[in-house]
Design an enzyme around this catalytic site. Structure first.
Site, short mmCIF file in Angstrom:
data_model
loop_
_atom_site.label_atom_id
_atom_site.label_comp_id
_atom_site.label_asym_id
_atom_site.label_seq_id
_atom_site.Cartn_x
_atom_site.Cartn_y
_atom_site.Cartn_z
N ASP A 77 0.85 -1.19 0.00
CA ASP A 77 0.00 0.00 0.00
C ASP A 77 0.89 1.24 0.00
O ASP A 77 1.80 1.36 0.84
CB ASP A 77 -0.92 0.00 1.23
CG ASP A 77 -1.86 1.20 1.23
OD1 ASP A 77 -2.53 1.43 0.20
OD2 ASP A 77 -1.91 1.92 2.25
N GLU A 161 -1.83 -1.04 -5.88
CA GLU A 161 -2.92 -0.26 -6.46
C GLU A 161 -2.42 0.51 -7.68
O GLU A 161 -1.28 1.00 -7.69
CB GLU A 161 -3.48 0.72 -5.43
CG GLU A 161 -4.38 0.08 -4.40
CD GLU A 161 -4.99 1.11 -3.45
OE1 GLU A 161 -6.23 1.20 -3.40
OE2 GLU A 161 -4.22 1.81 -2.77
N CYS A 214 -12.60 -4.17 6.32
CA CYS A 214 -11.91 -4.95 7.34
C CYS A 214 -11.38 -6.23 6.69
O CYS A 214 -12.14 -6.99 6.08
CB CYS A 214 -12.87 -5.29 8.48
SG CYS A 214 -12.18 -6.45 9.68
N CYS A 217 -13.23 -9.58 8.49
CA CYS A 217 -14.64 -9.96 8.32
C CYS A 217 -15.32 -9.34 7.11
O CYS A 217 -16.42 -9.72 6.74
CB CYS A 217 -15.43 -9.60 9.59
SG CYS A 217 -15.59 -7.82 9.87
N CYS A 234 -12.67 -2.50 14.14
CA CYS A 234 -13.83 -2.98 13.39
C CYS A 234 -15.00 -3.19 14.36
O CYS A 234 -14.87 -3.95 15.33
CB CYS A 234 -13.50 -4.29 12.68
SG CYS A 234 -14.90 -5.00 11.78
N CYS A 237 -16.14 -7.30 14.17
CA CYS A 237 -15.34 -8.39 14.76
C CYS A 237 -14.38 -7.90 15.84
O CYS A 237 -13.73 -8.70 16.51
CB CYS A 237 -14.57 -9.14 13.67
SG CYS A 237 -13.33 -8.13 12.81
N ASP A 244 -2.82 1.42 6.88
CA ASP A 244 -2.02 1.04 5.72
C ASP A 244 -1.78 -0.47 5.64
O ASP A 244 -1.81 -1.05 4.55
CB ASP A 244 -0.68 1.78 5.73
CG ASP A 244 -0.84 3.29 5.57
OD1 ASP A 244 -1.83 3.69 4.94
OD2 ASP A 244 0.00 4.05 6.08
#
Length: 261
Positions: A77, A161, A214, A217, A234, A237, A244
């Site tokens: 990332d 990306e 996330c 989950c 999150c 979960c 990052d």
């Protein structure tokens, strides 16, 4: 710069010299040995703003790269400060060479701007400024080559990306920082180093919500649209996420889906 094609032996490399058309033999510092089965095609001679000359010699050779079955995957990332964070939580601690040299560059460029145009002192000062810029560029390139080589040797497939760095630097006013870390150059180096070993670089769509999902989950957190949110928990979960690292894991998982689709 100028480029000339090899015709009837008008370009040669032998005994530490490069033969060029109309110039003859020029002494050179050769960076690597040329195998005997390589066929010389052309040479491009260029001069840098600091006054150095470089000859880029193009050779043709046969090579069959055997594609490897990907087993080790790595997600990267983009990070403004560290260059990247990977899915294992590692970062390269990029030294930010331009920022280190910025104070000295400002001083030398201010001196240049006050000198009389056309004077010899201005010409000397222009070369000093060019050498400083060249040093920063060389430091950055050396660092990016070493990082990309380490990754290419260790992993079969790298997922990133597909970012538009020019648009990012203009939209977010991060022009100097984006240019300093050289993400585009890094991905170019990484791609050819992987491909020459039969490995892959997978580019994920830039609109993929890697930072919001996330990785445990699949819950999508809209609050992470704010770039100031660097860590979050999150609500589904309860997993604690570094923004990052979580994004890098999602990029890796999406890349694996693309490869095995």
């Amino acid at each position: 710069s100028y480029t000339t094609n090899c015709i009837n032996g008008n370009i040669l490399i032998e005994n530490g010299y490069l033969k060029l058309p109309k110039i003859g033999f020029v002494k050179l510092k050769q960076h690597r040995q040329i195998p005997s089965d390589y066929k010389l095609k052309s040479v491009t001679v260029s001069q840098t703003p600091s006054g150095k000359y470089y000859a880029s010699v193009l050779f043709e050779y046969e090579s069959q790269v055997q594609e490897k079955e990907p087993h080790n995957f790595l997600g990267l990332d983009f990070s403004m400060h560290e260059l990247y964070k990977d899915c294992n939580g590692n970062e390269p601690s990029y030294p930010r060479y331009y920022r280190q040299a910025e104070k000295k560059l400002k001083h030398e460029q201010r001196k240049l701007s006050l000198m009389q145009k056309g004077s010899k002192n201005r010409g000397k000062q222009r070369v000093r400024v060019a050498r400083l810029h060249e040093k920063v560029a060389n430091q950055r390139k050396d660092f990016l080559h070493k990082q990309s080589r380490q990754i290419a040797n260790a992993y079969d497939c790298v997922c990133i990306e597909n970012l538009d760095m020019k648009a990012m630097s203009q939209a977010l006013h991060f022009g100097k920082s984006v240019s300093d870390n050289g993400w585009g150059m890094f991905t170019t180096f990484l791609q050819y180093k992987l491909e020459e070993q039969g490995k892959k670089l997978v580019k994920i769509d830039k609109f993929f919500a890697s930072s919001q999902i996330c990785s445990c989950c699949g819950y999508k957190n809209p609050e992470t649209k704010n770039l100031a949110v660097r860590v979050w928990d999150c609500p589904e979960c309860g997993t604690h996420h570094d923004r990052d690292v979580n994004a890098a894991i999602n990029i890796r998982n999406e890349g694996m889906q693309i490869v095995f689709a």
